[in-house]
Design an enzyme around this catalytic site. Structure first.
Site, PDB file in Angstrom:
ATOM      1  N   SER A  90       1.716  -3.880   7.859  1.00 38.06           N
ATOM      2  CA  SER A  90       0.592  -3.577   6.976  1.00 38.06           C
ATOM      3  C   SER A  90      -0.265  -2.479   7.593  1.00 38.06           C
ATOM      4  O   SER A  90      -0.310  -1.359   7.096  1.00 38.06           O
ATOM      5  CB  SER A  90      -0.246  -4.834   6.725  1.00 38.06           C
ATOM      6  OG  SER A  90      -1.391  -4.533   5.951  1.00 38.06           O
ATOM      7  N   GLY A  99       3.317   6.042   9.341  1.00 33.09           N
ATOM      8  CA  GLY A  99       4.717   6.229   8.984  1.00 33.09           C
ATOM      9  C   GLY A  99       5.537   4.976   9.190  1.00 33.09           C
ATOM     10  O   GLY A  99       6.618   4.831   8.628  1.00 33.09           O
ATOM     11  N   SER A 132       4.492   2.005   8.312  1.00 30.91           N
ATOM     12  CA  SER A 132       4.091   1.033   7.297  1.00 30.91           C
ATOM     13  C   SER A 132       5.288   0.511   6.503  1.00 30.91           C
ATOM     14  O   SER A 132       6.177   1.270   6.116  1.00 30.91           O
ATOM     15  CB  SER A 132       3.100   1.663   6.324  1.00 30.91           C
ATOM     16  OG  SER A 132       1.787   1.541   6.799  1.00 30.91           O
ATOM     17  N   ASP A 145      -0.669  -7.332   0.797  1.00 28.63           N
ATOM     18  CA  ASP A 145      -0.076  -6.032   1.110  1.00 28.63           C
ATOM     19  C   ASP A 145       1.440  -6.157   1.083  1.00 28.63           C
ATOM     20  O   ASP A 145       2.108  -6.077   2.108  1.00 28.63           O
ATOM     21  CB  ASP A 145      -0.554  -5.512   2.467  1.00 28.63           C
ATOM     22  CG  ASP A 145      -0.233  -4.026   2.659  1.00 28.63           C
ATOM     23  OD1 ASP A 145       0.287  -3.410   1.708  1.00 28.63           O
ATOM     24  OD2 ASP A 145      -0.508  -3.500   3.748  1.00 28.63           O
ATOM     25  N   HIS A 194       0.815  -1.223   0.000  1.00 24.35           N
ATOM     26  CA  HIS A 194       0.000   0.000   0.000  1.00 24.35           C
ATOM     27  C   HIS A 194       0.845   1.267   0.000  1.00 24.35           C
ATOM     28  O   HIS A 194       0.319   2.367  -0.192  1.00 24.35           O
ATOM     29  CB  HIS A 194      -0.971   0.008   1.195  1.00 24.35           C
ATOM     30  CG  HIS A 194      -0.352   0.262   2.524  1.00 24.35           C
ATOM     31  ND1 HIS A 194      -0.065  -0.724   3.425  1.00 24.35           N
ATOM     32  CD2 HIS A 194       0.031   1.423   3.121  1.00 24.35           C
ATOM     33  CE1 HIS A 194       0.454  -0.197   4.515  1.00 24.35           C
ATOM     34  NE2 HIS A 194       0.521   1.109   4.356  1.00 24.35           N
TER      35      HIS A 194
END
Length: 502
Positions: free
Chosen positions: A341, A324, A326, A245, A217
Site C-alpha cells: 500500500s 513503483g 505499490s 487499498d 490506489h
C-alpha cells in the site's frame, strides 16, 4: 485417535535406544540447510541479518505459530490479548488478561504474558478511531494501530502535533511521532511491473483465476493496464481507495495466471497458499523498483492516514519499499500475505511500510488465489531418499503406521493440508500415536478429531512440524529404504526431516 492394543502400546513406548537415538558422530546428520528459493534466502540473510541455521529455526517457529494462535484465541475467549513471535525467539508469546489462562498457553507450547487489556478491548479502541478516520487531518495524525507486544493502541502524530493528535484520539492511547507522512507508492508476476492508463507504474500482487490482485490506489475501476512488456493486459474490474487499498485486474486471454512471485534473482518463489503469518514472522516483498526486500511483520489491522484519506486494516513491516513498488507481493515462506500500500522512508535509510492483506481482497471480490496446490492432493517427498510418504498397501484403517515408499502416484501417497491437518485422499489425518510429544512417538493415520496431535505444518524450510510438540516428522534411523517408518523427533535440519510437495 483410537486406542491401539496393549501390546502395540508397549511396543510403541519401549523402543531400543539404537532405533531412536541420534546418529553417532561418524554418521552425524549434515549441518542444517535451508531449502528456500535462492533469491528469498539471500534477501533474508541481508535484511534480517540471520545465518542459514537461524533462518531455518525461525521458519519452523513461524510455520507453527498461526495454528497455535488460532487454537488459543478460540480457547481463551475474552482472556486472549494477542500473540507474536519476539525477536530471536523460538516460541510464540501469547498475551492473556488472567493468570489462570497462562497454563492453557503453556500447554500449547507457547509463552504467556499477563497484560491489562484484552485483544477485544484494544480492537474496540482501534475501531473507535476508525469511525473517525474521515475527519483525521494528515498534517496532524499519520495513522494508528494496535501494538500487541506492548498491549496498547498507538497513534502516530506529525512532528509538533502530539497534543492535537491526542485531542483527536483521546487519553487512552499512546502518541508517538512519525516524522514522514506515509504515502501511496505510485511509481513503482507477483512483483512484475504493469502500467495503468498508459503512465502510472505499479507492481502485480498475486495471480488469481482470471487476473491478479494489486493496490487500489494504482487504478480505478475500468482503468486499462499494460503488462511488463507493454502488451495489452487487462482492466481494473474492482478498486477501493481510500478506506481500503485493494483492487483486482481482469486480464485478457493472452495472460495465464501462475503461482509465482518474481524473486529478482532470475527465478520465481512459488505460492502455496495464503495463511496469515504471526506477528514477528519474517516477511519479504517483491516490486519493480527495489526487487526483493525482507523484514519482520510488526502489526496487523492498522489504520494509516494518507493525504487522500484514511485506510484501515493494513499490516505493517520494516521491509523497505519505494515508489513503483505499490501493489507488489508480500509473502512469508510460501504463503501470500498482501499487496504493498504505502509507507515512509526508503531502501537506503530504511522505512516503515504497510500492506493490504490478500485474504480480504480474495473475500471481497470472490477470487481464487493461484497456488501450487491442486485438487486430489499432492505427494510429500523426502529429501533423504526421494521417496514418498505412503499409507502401506492403501490400508486406511485407524491406527495404521505410515511409511516411506517409492513414489507411484497412487491414492496411498496423496495428501492435502486442510485447516492445519494433513489428510489422506479419503480424509484420514496424519496423527501422533497417543498424542505424545516425546521423541520417538509413532506417526500413523487416524480418524480426524481436531486434536493437537493431528496438527502439522510444512515450513518454508521443508520441516514438517507438529506445533504442539514443536518437533519434526523424522524418518527413523535415517533408513533410506522402502518401508522405513516415521517418528516424531527434535528438529535437527537433517535430510531425513526435510520434505517437499510433489
Amino acid at each position: 485417535m483410537r486406542p491401539r492394543s496393549r501390546l502395540l502400546a508397549i511396543a510403541a513406548a519401549v523402543v531400543t535406544a539404537a532405533t531412536l537415538s541420534p546418529l553417532p558422530a561418524a554418521q552425524a546428520a549434515p549441518s542444517p540447510s535451508v531449502d528456500l528459493d535462492p533469491g528469498m534466502l539471500s534477501a533474508m540473510r541481508r535484511d534480517l541479518k540471520l545465518n542459514d541455521t537461524q533462518i531455518e529455526a525461525r521458519l519452523r517457529t513461524e510455520a507453527a505459530a498461526p495454528l497455535v494462535e488460532k487454537r488459543l484465541k478460540a480457547r481463551l475467549g475474552s482472556a486472549f490479548a494477542g500473540a507474536w513471535i519476539p525477536s530471536g525467539a523460538s516460541r510464540l508469546t501469547v498475551a492473556v488478561t488472567s493468570a489462570s489462562a497462562s497454563e492453557a498457553v503453556r500447554a500449547e507450547g507457547a509463552d504467556a504474558k499477563l497484560v491489562g487489556s484484552s485483544a477485544a478491548e484494544l480492537a474496540s479502541l482501534r475501531s473507535r478511531l476508525d469511525k473517525k478516520a474521515k475527519s483525521a487531518n494528515p498534517s496532524v495524525v499519520r495513522g494508528w494501530y494496535v501494538d500487541t507486544p506492548n498491549n496498547r493502541v498507538v497513534v502516530m502524530a506529525a512532528p509538533g502535533a502530539a497534543e492535537a493528535a491526542r485531542q483527536f484520539a483521546g487519553d487512552d492511547v499512546t502518541v508517538v511521532t512519525q516524522a514522514e507522512q506515509p504515502r501511496p507508492l505510485y511509481d513503482i508476476r507477483g512483483g512484475d511491473q504493469y502500467v495503468i492508463n498508459g503512465n502510472t507504474l505499479c507492481s502485480v500482487g498475486f495471480s488469481v483465476a482470471g487476473g491478479f490482485v494489486t493496490a487500489g490506489h494504482c487504478g480505478g475501476t475500468g482503468s486499462p493496464t499494460l503488462g511488463y512488456n507493454n502488451v495489452a493486459q487487462g482492466t481494473f474490474a474492482g478498486s477501493s481507495f481510500p478506506g481500503n487499498d485493494y483492487g483486482w485486474v481482469r486480464t485478457n486471454g493472452n495472460w495465464a495466471s501462475q503461482p509465482w512471485v518474481n524473486n529478482y534473482s532470475g527465478g520465481n518463489v512459488t505460492v502455496a497458499g495464503s495463511q496469515d503469518a504471526a506477528i514477528g514472522s519474517s516477511i519479504c516483498r517483491s516490486g519493480r523498483t527495489t526487487g526483493w526486500r525482507c523484514g519482520t511483520l510488526l502489526g496487523r489491522n492498522e489504520t494509516i492516514v494518507y493525504a487522500q484519506g484514511a485506510v484501515s486494516g493494513l499490516s505493517r513491516s520494516n521491509a523497505c519499499a519505494e515508489p513503483g513498488d505499490s501493489g507488489g507481493s508480500w509473502i512469508s515462506g510460501n504463503q501470500a500475505q498482501g499487496v504493498t500500500s504505502g509507507g515512509s522512508g526508503n531502501c537506503s535509510s530504511g522505512g516503515t511500510m504497510w500492506f493490504q492483506p490478500v485474504n480480504e481482497i480474495l473475500q471481497v471480490y470472490g477470487l481464487s488465489l493461484t497456488t501450487t496446490g491442486g485438487g486430489g492432493g499432492s505427494s510429500l517427498i523426502s529429501n533423504l531418499n526421494g521417496k514418498c510418504l505412503d499409507v502401506p498397501n492403501g490400508n486406511f484403517s485407524d491406527g495404521v503406521r505410515v511409511q516411506m515408499w517409492t513414489c507411484n502416484g497412487t491414492a496411498a501417497q496423496r495428501w492435502n493440508f486442510v485447516n492445519g491437518t494433513l489428510q489422506t485422499s479419503n480424509n484420514k489425518c496424519l496423527d501422533i500415536a497417543w498424542g505424545s510429544t516425546a521423541n520417538g512417538a509413532v506417526i500413523q493415520i487416524a480418524n480426524c478429531s481436531g486434536n493437537p496431535a493431528q496438527q502439522f505444518v510444512l515450513s518454508a524450510a521443508g520441516d514438517l512440524v507438529n506445533p504442539q510438540a514443536n518437533k519434526c516428522v523424522d524418518i527413523d534411523a535415517w533408513n533410506a529404504n522402502d518401508g522405513a517408518v516415521l517418528v516424531l523427533w527434535d528438529c535437527t535440519g537433517g535430510a531425513n526431516q526435510k520434505w517437499r510437495r510433489g
